[in-house]
Design a protein around this motif. Structure first.
Motif, PDB file in Angstrom:
ATOM      1  N   SER A  18      33.771  52.003  32.973  1.00 55.18           N
ATOM      2  CA  SER A  18      33.019  51.019  33.750  1.00 55.18           C
ATOM      3  C   SER A  18      33.610  49.620  33.608  1.00 55.18           C
ATOM      4  O   SER A  18      33.470  48.794  34.501  1.00 55.18           O
ATOM      5  CB  SER A  18      31.549  51.014  33.336  1.00 55.18           C
ATOM      6  N   SER A  19      34.274  49.343  32.495  1.00 57.02           N
ATOM      7  CA  SER A  19      34.874  48.026  32.325  1.00 57.02           C
ATOM      8  C   SER A  19      36.091  47.831  33.215  1.00 57.02           C
ATOM      9  O   SER A  19      36.485  46.703  33.490  1.00 57.02           O
ATOM     10  CB  SER A  19      35.241  47.788  30.859  1.00 57.02           C
ATOM     11  N   CYS A  20      36.699  48.902  33.676  1.00 53.60           N
ATOM     12  CA  CYS A  20      37.858  48.777  34.564  1.00 53.60           C
ATOM     13  C   CYS A  20      37.484  48.110  35.881  1.00 53.60           C
ATOM     14  O   CYS A  20      38.289  47.410  36.479  1.00 53.60           O
ATOM     15  CB  CYS A  20      38.477  50.147  34.835  1.00 53.60           C
ATOM     16  N   SER A  21      36.268  48.303  36.343  1.00 49.14           N
ATOM     17  CA  SER A  21      35.849  47.707  37.609  1.00 49.14           C
ATOM     18  C   SER A  21      35.711  46.193  37.510  1.00 49.14           C
ATOM     19  O   SER A  21      35.741  45.504  38.523  1.00 49.14           O
ATOM     20  CB  SER A  21      34.533  48.319  38.080  1.00 49.14           C
ATOM     21  N   VAL A  22      35.579  45.663  36.325  1.00 53.41           N
ATOM     22  CA  VAL A  22      35.490  44.215  36.144  1.00 53.41           C
ATOM     23  C   VAL A  22      36.799  43.550  36.535  1.00 53.41           C
ATOM     24  O   VAL A  22      36.820  42.447  37.077  1.00 53.41           O
ATOM     25  CB  VAL A  22      35.121  43.880  34.683  1.00 53.41           C
ATOM     26  N   LEU A  23      37.926  44.200  36.295  1.00 56.78           N
ATOM     27  CA  LEU A  23      39.229  43.622  36.588  1.00 56.78           C
ATOM     28  C   LEU A  23      39.619  43.723  38.056  1.00 56.78           C
ATOM     29  O   LEU A  23      40.513  43.027  38.509  1.00 56.78           O
ATOM     30  CB  LEU A  23      40.296  44.297  35.724  1.00 56.78           C
ATOM     31  N   LYS A  24      38.975  44.607  38.801  1.00 52.00           N
ATOM     32  CA  LYS A  24      39.290  44.772  40.212  1.00 52.00           C
ATOM     33  C   LYS A  24      38.468  43.785  41.022  1.00 52.00           C
ATOM     34  O   LYS A  24      37.257  43.694  40.872  1.00 52.00           O
ATOM     35  CB  LYS A  24      38.974  46.200  40.650  1.00 52.00           C
ATOM     36  N   SER A  25      39.125  43.042  41.885  1.00 57.54           N
ATOM     37  CA  SER A  25      38.412  42.082  42.709  1.00 57.54           C
ATOM     38  C   SER A  25      38.725  42.336  44.177  1.00 57.54           C
ATOM     39  O   SER A  25      39.803  42.791  44.530  1.00 57.54           O
ATOM     40  CB  SER A  25      38.793  40.656  42.325  1.00 57.54           C
ATOM     41  N   THR A  26      37.782  42.025  45.019  1.00 57.82           N
ATOM     42  CA  THR A  26      37.961  42.166  46.459  1.00 57.82           C
ATOM     43  C   THR A  26      38.756  40.969  46.964  1.00 57.82           C
ATOM     44  O   THR A  26      38.397  39.824  46.680  1.00 57.82           O
ATOM     45  CB  THR A  26      36.589  42.198  47.154  1.00 57.82           C
ATOM     46  N   PRO A  27      39.856  41.212  47.685  1.00 54.41           N
ATOM     47  CA  PRO A  27      40.653  40.085  48.193  1.00 54.41           C
ATOM     48  C   PRO A  27      39.819  39.157  49.075  1.00 54.41           C
ATOM     49  O   PRO A  27      38.973  39.604  49.848  1.00 54.41           O
ATOM     50  CB  PRO A  27      41.750  40.753  49.010  1.00 54.41           C
ATOM     51  N   GLN A  28      40.053  37.877  48.925  1.00 51.32           N
ATOM     52  CA  GLN A  28      39.362  36.860  49.705  1.00 51.32           C
ATOM     53  C   GLN A  28      40.410  35.901  50.257  1.00 51.32           C
ATOM     54  O   GLN A  28      41.438  35.682  49.624  1.00 51.32           O
ATOM     55  CB  GLN A  28      38.392  36.071  48.827  1.00 51.32           C
ATOM     56  N   PRO A  29      40.145  35.314  51.408  1.00 51.57           N
ATOM     57  CA  PRO A  29      41.106  34.338  51.936  1.00 51.57           C
ATOM     58  C   PRO A  29      41.022  33.035  51.136  1.00 51.57           C
ATOM     59  O   PRO A  29      39.949  32.658  50.664  1.00 51.57           O
ATOM     60  CB  PRO A  29      40.647  34.130  53.378  1.00 51.57           C
ATOM     61  N   PRO A  30      42.143  32.354  50.975  1.00 47.76           N
ATOM     62  CA  PRO A  30      42.103  31.057  50.282  1.00 47.76           C
ATOM     63  C   PRO A  30      41.442  30.011  51.171  1.00 47.76           C
ATOM     64  O   PRO A  30      41.394  30.161  52.397  1.00 47.76           O
ATOM     65  CB  PRO A  30      43.570  30.737  50.046  1.00 47.76           C
ATOM     66  N   PRO A  31      40.925  28.940  50.589  1.00 40.36           N
ATOM     67  CA  PRO A  31      40.351  27.862  51.405  1.00 40.36           C
ATOM     68  C   PRO A  31      41.454  27.143  52.176  1.00 40.36           C
ATOM     69  O   PRO A  31      42.638  27.310  51.889  1.00 40.36           O
ATOM     70  CB  PRO A  31      39.701  26.945  50.369  1.00 40.36           C
ATOM     71  N   ALA A  32      41.062  26.357  53.133  1.00 36.36           N
ATOM     72  CA  ALA A  32      42.033  25.584  53.911  1.00 36.36           C
ATOM     73  C   ALA A  32      42.739  24.599  52.983  1.00 36.36           C
ATOM     74  O   ALA A  32      42.109  24.003  52.113  1.00 36.36           O
ATOM     75  CB  ALA A  32      41.329  24.830  55.027  1.00 36.36           C
ATOM     76  N   PRO A  33      44.054  24.432  53.136  1.00 33.21           N
ATOM     77  CA  PRO A  33      44.769  23.483  52.285  1.00 33.21           C
ATOM     78  C   PRO A  33      44.334  22.050  52.572  1.00 33.21           C
ATOM     79  O   PRO A  33      43.908  21.724  53.674  1.00 33.21           O
ATOM     80  CB  PRO A  33      46.235  23.705  52.641  1.00 33.21           C
ATOM     81  N   LYS A  34      44.443  21.215  51.566  1.00 31.55           N
ATOM     82  CA  LYS A  34      44.061  19.807  51.691  1.00 31.55           C
ATOM     83  C   LYS A  34      45.236  18.942  51.250  1.00 31.55           C
ATOM     84  O   LYS A  34      46.299  19.441  50.927  1.00 31.55           O
ATOM     85  CB  LYS A  34      42.833  19.551  50.830  1.00 31.55           C
ATOM     86  N   ALA A  35      45.032  17.650  51.226  1.00 29.22           N
ATOM     87  CA  ALA A  35      46.098  16.739  50.808  1.00 29.22           C
ATOM     88  C   ALA A  35      46.475  16.954  49.346  1.00 29.22           C
ATOM     89  O   ALA A  35      47.623  16.789  48.966  1.00 29.22           O
ATOM     90  CB  ALA A  35      45.657  15.290  51.031  1.00 29.22           C
ATOM     91  N   GLN A  36      45.511  17.327  48.514  1.00 30.80           N
ATOM     92  CA  GLN A  36      45.746  17.611  47.101  1.00 30.80           C
ATOM     93  C   GLN A  36      45.677  19.114  46.884  1.00 30.80           C
ATOM     94  O   GLN A  36      45.039  19.832  47.650  1.00 30.80           O
ATOM     95  CB  GLN A  36      44.673  16.931  46.235  1.00 30.80           C
ATOM     96  N   ALA A  37      46.311  19.610  45.842  1.00 27.53           N
ATOM     97  CA  ALA A  37      46.270  21.039  45.519  1.00 27.53           C
ATOM     98  C   ALA A  37      44.825  21.461  45.252  1.00 27.53           C
ATOM     99  O   ALA A  37      44.049  20.719  44.659  1.00 27.53           O
ATOM    100  CB  ALA A  37      47.143  21.330  44.311  1.00 27.53           C
TER     101      ALA A  37
END
Length: 117
Positions: A18-37
């Motif tokens: 059950s702890s293996c599922s903690v390391l798996k994450s659902t891909p998400q899109p990154p936020p829109a880039p801004k002037a700063q990182a």
């Protein structure tokens, strides 16, 4: 003693699996880039090209270490950064932190801000 080992072994195996599922994450899109990182999490980094990494050691607080990493990301020209570790060293008040830097993905229009691709 054998009957006690089986339930404990079964419990340990169940917890391990059950702890293996903690390391798996659902891909998400990154936020829109801004002037700063922009800081992102692991699930948002999948589609982004890795452009480098950095580590800092600063005297102060964990926030000072995070600000130092953000400044390094901006200096490197990164659009995004993912903090891997923020930890106090053996010396009180001395913080170590590391991060991975990412560029903008080719899929989103995030070249230079304000200029079309």
């Amino acid at each position: 003693m054998l009957p006690i080992k089986r339930p404990i072994t079964a419990l340990l195996i169940a917890l391990l699996l059950s702890s293996c599922s903690v390391l798996k994450s659902t891909p998400q899109p990154p936020p829109a880039p801004k002037a700063q990182a922009v800081e992102i999490n692991r699930a948002q980094s999948g589609s982004l090209p890795r452009i480098g990494s950095a580590s800092v050691t600063v005297r102060g607080s964990p926030d000072d270490a995070i600000r130092a990493l953000a400044a390094r990301a901006n200096q490197a020209g990164a659009r995004y950064y993912q903090i891997l570790l923020v930890n106090e060293t053996v010396a009180p008040g001395l913080w170590y932190a590391s991060a991975i830097f990412y560029g903008a993905s080719e899929g989103n229009n995030s070249g230079a801000l304000g200029t079309p691709r």
